[in-house]
Design a protein around this motif. Sequence first.
Motif, PDB file in Angstrom:
ATOM      1  N   GLN A 123       0.858  -1.225   0.015  1.00 18.21           N
ATOM      2  CA  GLN A 123       0.086  -0.088  -0.033  1.00 18.21           C
ATOM      3  C   GLN A 123       0.905   1.278  -0.056  1.00 18.21           C
ATOM      4  OE1 GLN A 123      -3.066   0.067   2.939  1.00 18.21           O
ATOM      5  NE2 GLN A 123      -3.038  -2.089   3.140  1.00 18.21           N
ATOM      6  N   TRP A 124       2.100   1.072   0.265  1.00 20.58           N
ATOM      7  CA  TRP A 124       2.948   2.366   0.635  1.00 20.58           C
ATOM      8  C   TRP A 124       4.268   2.424  -0.240  1.00 20.58           C
ATOM      9  CZ3 TRP A 124       7.631   2.315   2.591  1.00 20.58           C
ATOM     10  CH2 TRP A 124       8.135   1.419   3.433  1.00 20.58           C
ATOM     11  N   MET A 125       5.060   1.296  -0.455  1.00 18.58           N
ATOM     12  CA  MET A 125       6.268   1.292  -1.004  1.00 18.58           C
ATOM     13  C   MET A 125       6.465   1.848  -2.360  1.00 18.58           C
ATOM     14  SD  MET A 125       9.439  -1.669  -0.155  1.00 18.58           S
ATOM     15  CE  MET A 125       9.309  -1.369   1.255  1.00 18.58           C
ATOM     16  N   GLY A 126       7.508   2.692  -2.601  1.00 16.08           N
ATOM     17  CA  GLY A 126       7.852   3.073  -3.850  1.00 16.08           C
ATOM     18  C   GLY A 126       6.842   4.173  -4.258  1.00 16.08           C
TER      19      GLY A 126
ATOM     20  N   GLY B 131       3.272   0.138  -9.046  1.00 18.99           N
ATOM     21  CA  GLY B 131       2.458  -0.942  -8.027  1.00 18.99           C
ATOM     22  C   GLY B 131       3.391  -1.978  -7.608  1.00 18.99           C
ATOM     23  N   MET B 132       3.100  -2.880  -6.917  1.00 21.00           N
ATOM     24  CA  MET B 132       4.025  -3.860  -6.654  1.00 21.00           C
ATOM     25  C   MET B 132       3.231  -5.241  -6.606  1.00 21.00           C
ATOM     26  SD  MET B 132       5.506  -2.769  -2.756  1.00 21.00           S
ATOM     27  CE  MET B 132       6.697  -3.914  -2.599  1.00 21.00           C
TER      28      MET B 132
ATOM     29  N   ARG C 275      10.884 -10.785  -2.506  1.00 13.66           N
ATOM     30  CA  ARG C 275      11.067 -10.672  -3.995  1.00 13.66           C
ATOM     31  C   ARG C 275       9.539 -10.052  -4.678  1.00 13.66           C
ATOM     32  NH1 ARG C 275      13.948 -13.118  -8.238  1.00 13.66           N
ATOM     33  NH2 ARG C 275      15.258 -13.918  -6.518  1.00 13.66           N
ATOM     34  N   TYR C 276       9.721  -9.061  -5.393  1.00 12.10           N
ATOM     35  CA  TYR C 276       8.467  -8.388  -6.097  1.00 12.10           C
ATOM     36  C   TYR C 276       8.880  -7.949  -7.211  1.00 12.10           C
ATOM     37  CZ  TYR C 276      10.361  -3.892  -4.325  1.00 12.10           C
ATOM     38  OH  TYR C 276      10.893  -2.877  -4.060  1.00 12.10           O
TER      39      TYR C 276
ATOM     40  N   GLU D 239       2.129  -3.454 -16.291  1.00 11.30           N
ATOM     41  CA  GLU D 239       3.112  -4.002 -16.905  1.00 11.30           C
ATOM     42  C   GLU D 239       4.387  -4.064 -16.058  1.00 11.30           C
ATOM     43  OE1 GLU D 239       3.220  -4.845 -20.255  1.00 11.30           O
ATOM     44  OE2 GLU D 239       0.876  -4.468 -20.313  1.00 11.30           O
ATOM     45  N   ALA D 240       5.100  -5.331 -15.997  1.00  7.50           N
ATOM     46  CA  ALA D 240       6.139  -5.434 -15.155  1.00  7.50           C
ATOM     47  C   ALA D 240       7.463  -4.434 -15.730  1.00  7.50           C
ATOM     48  CB  ALA D 240       6.562  -6.773 -15.264  1.00  7.50           C
TER      49      ALA D 240
END
Lengths: 167, 167
Positions: free
Chosen positions: A45-48, A53-54, A68-69, A76-77
């Motif tokens: 919900q918060w990182m980056g 998105g993660m 790992r994410y 899209e990755a």
Amino acid sequence: MTTHTTPETLIEADPDVPTVRMVREFDAPRELVFRAHVEPDLVKQWMGPDSIGMDIDVWDIRTGGGYRYTATREGEAVAHFYGAVHRVDENEKIVQTFGFEEMPDAVSLDTLVFVELPGGRTRLEALSVVYDFESRAGMLASGMEVGVNEGYAALDRVLAGLAEERA
Amino acid sequence: MTTHTTPETLIEADPDVPTVRMVREFDAPRELVFRAHVEPDLVKQWMGPDSIGMDIDVWDIRTGGGYRYTATREGEAVAHFYGAVHRVDENEKIVQTFGFEEMPDAVSLDTLVFVELPGGRTRLEALSVVYDFESRAGMLASGMEVGVNEGYAALDRVLAGLAEERA
């Protein structure tokens, strides 16, 4: 700084060693700030940066664990991040590595320290070291401060939500 | 140096960054040198000074794995070492952390590179980084070169045994 301004993260490049130090305070108790780093449903919900998105494959933040994410933009990755967790002292410290598949030689050793402050507040101190000054320059030039500041602003909101649940 | 002299390990402290670089050549093919780092039954035959034994609890050298062992002297535990494995490229590279319970804040990030040389020989290049020069001075003052040189001399013997098995 007024109380309504989003606090900036202090980001410091040491002149003598290839480290980056980041310090940020949160208006939430230490155990909540720690939980928000350890529980994958909260982390995503918060990182980056806000635009990223993660998709979390593994989020196992304990001594001997790892993570790992995939970072995504509009579904899209865009990059694959991973690391190994060296040590966790609950509510106090996380020591882990950080790398990404797209630059297999890039790696940092990251220590997060969660410091209890008066009034139910918390200071998060993150210290990363890499092998040389060139790698650190690359890290700083990557736009990390956008991800850090947008991420921590989102973390403020996540923490406010957690505090409300507990109230 | 004559061919009968045990080769010394080059141990270098970089003047500009808190790293330690170690370089050692082995008269054995790269896949054997790599195996001797990854298989616990081999590792415990050579790692560390001659006076110290290893009780291995975990030895799981793969991306996302980890290790944990007790160093023993005459059967008594003297220290507990552990680390998390950031990345393994088979026969080529191991990136991992290193720490010990007796000094919970001491941690290094270690990269081992296995370089194929002509004539079935191998050069092992190890690069460790720590957070500051004081930590590195402590590392260098700990008598690490005894453990490294005695350990690698034992590794020479383990590798000779493995080569014989294959002949």
